[in-house]
Design a protein around this motif. Structure first.
Motif, PDB file in Angstrom:
ATOM      1  N   ASP A  69       0.883  -1.163   0.000  1.00  0.00           N
ATOM      2  CA  ASP A  69       0.000   0.000   0.000  1.00  0.00           C
ATOM      3  C   ASP A  69       0.923   1.215   0.000  1.00  0.00           C
ATOM      4  OD1 ASP A  69      -1.829   1.960   0.313  1.00  0.00           O
ATOM      5  OD2 ASP A  69      -2.774   1.137   2.090  1.00  0.00           O
ATOM      6  N   ASN A  86      -1.120   8.137   9.641  1.00  0.00           N
ATOM      7  CA  ASN A  86      -0.471   7.275   8.649  1.00  0.00           C
ATOM      8  C   ASN A  86       0.549   8.033   7.814  1.00  0.00           C
ATOM      9  OD1 ASN A  86      -0.068   4.896   7.287  1.00  0.00           O
ATOM     10  ND2 ASN A  86      -1.727   5.230   5.812  1.00  0.00           N
ATOM     11  N   THR A 139      -5.297   0.709   9.166  1.00  0.00           N
ATOM     12  CA  THR A 139      -5.504   1.682   8.087  1.00  0.00           C
ATOM     13  C   THR A 139      -6.651   1.192   7.196  1.00  0.00           C
ATOM     14  OG1 THR A 139      -3.958   0.677   6.517  1.00  0.00           O
ATOM     15  CG2 THR A 139      -3.024   2.241   8.092  1.00  0.00           C
ATOM     16  N   ASN A 167      -6.916   0.397   4.055  1.00  0.00           N
ATOM     17  CA  ASN A 167      -6.695  -0.721   3.122  1.00  0.00           C
ATOM     18  C   ASN A 167      -5.436  -1.554   3.413  1.00  0.00           C
ATOM     19  OD1 ASN A 167      -8.821   0.132   0.993  1.00  0.00           O
ATOM     20  ND2 ASN A 167      -7.596   1.985   1.287  1.00  0.00           N
TER      21      ASN A 167
HETATM   22  O1  3SL Z   1      -5.644   2.790   2.891  1.00  0.00           O
HETATM   23  C1  3SL Z   1      -4.649   2.791   3.592  1.00  0.00           C
HETATM   24  O2  3SL Z   1      -4.252   1.818   4.199  1.00  0.00           O
HETATM   25  C2  3SL Z   1      -3.906   4.092   3.730  1.00  0.00           C
HETATM   26  O3  3SL Z   1      -2.589   3.939   3.385  1.00  0.00           O
HETATM   27  C3  3SL Z   1      -4.593   5.225   3.029  1.00  0.00           C
HETATM   28  S1  3SL Z   1      -3.925   6.792   3.333  1.00  0.00           S
HETATM   29  O4  3SL Z   1      -2.813   7.041   2.446  1.00  0.00           O
HETATM   30  O5  3SL Z   1      -3.536   6.920   4.710  1.00  0.00           O
HETATM   31  O6  3SL Z   1      -5.012   7.736   3.015  1.00  0.00           O
END
Ligand code: 3SL
Length: 236
Positions: free
Chosen positions: A27, A81, A100, A102
């Protein structure tokens, strides 16, 4: 020769057989980039969990707790994050629990694999070296966005396929698509991604520096590997 395959969304995982293989959960924006950064800056263990309440419960055990939903730090948590949160001296030596939208979902859903690694552009070369040494079939599990395809994780898969060329077969259609996309994008990843949905989402949150940071290749020479409930730095 082992093969590299790409799963464009965790929702497609039921179509993949991960048994006997290495899964690389990715990710790029931003969860796995933040995890790699956190381990590089002295966080010793990361528990990647799916639910907010599960994550918050770790606080009673003295963990730092981090949570993001829809790009924003969730209320009541120590950290969000951003990879910059994990470069502070104050995180050194700490245990971290993280959830998080995703990224942590993709990690947990990859557990059927023999081994689950965490990849990002930041540790691309280290991941490539690790899987070359392991000499096993690999599936890159793109976290995507709420079940949908995304460009940035696909580009990571293409970049990894390029690094593995000659050592792994690249003959799955998903891998070929990712590989060719990366060839088109690699000279200017940020420019290529400028219209992508997640870059636009993060730009609305004014976090362009996070995006620029996460798109750098080979900043950290480490591979997070899931051992039980924790991501730890893999031994070389
Ligand atoms: O979706 C996730 O796990 C994040 O990495 C999304 S974000 O970049 O923090 O919006």
């Amino acid at each position: 020769m082992p093969s590299i395959d790409v799963c464009f969304s965790p929702d497609l995982l039921p179509l993949y057989n991960l048994k006997g293989k290495i899964a690389i959960a990715v990710d790029v924006l931003r969860a796995t980039s933040s995890m790699v950064t956190a381990l590089a800056h002295g966080i010793t263990h990361i528990a990647p969990v799916r639910q907010l309440d599960e994550c918050l419960a770790y606080k009673e055990q003295g963990y730092l707790v981090a949570a993001e939903r829809d790009g924003v730090k969730a209320d009541g948590f120590d950290l969000g994050n951003s990879p910059f949160h994990y470069q502070e001296e104050s995180v050194r030596g700490k245990f971290l629990a993280m959830t998080t939208t995703n990224g942590t979902q993709a990690i947990q859903l990859s557990r059927a694999a023999d081994e689950v690694l965490v990849g990002a552009f930041l540790n691309l070369g280290a991941v490539a070296d690790y899987v070359k040494k392991a000499n096993k079939d690999v599936v890159v599990v793109c976290a995507g966005w709420k079940g949908l395809f995304n460009l940035e994780d696909t580009l990571f898969a293409g970049a990894l396929a390029e690094r593995l060329e000659g050592h792994f077969t690249l003959d799955h259609d998903a891998t070929l698509a990712a590989y060719h996309l990366y060839q088109t994008a690699k000279a200017d990843l940020l420019g290529f991604l400028s219209k992508s949905s997640h870059v636009q989402r993060l730009e609305r949150l004014h976090i362009l520096p996070d995006i620029e940071f996460c798109l750098q290749e080979d900043v950290y020479d480490l591979v997070p590997v899931l051992q039980g409930d924790f991501l730890l730095i893999a031994q070389k």
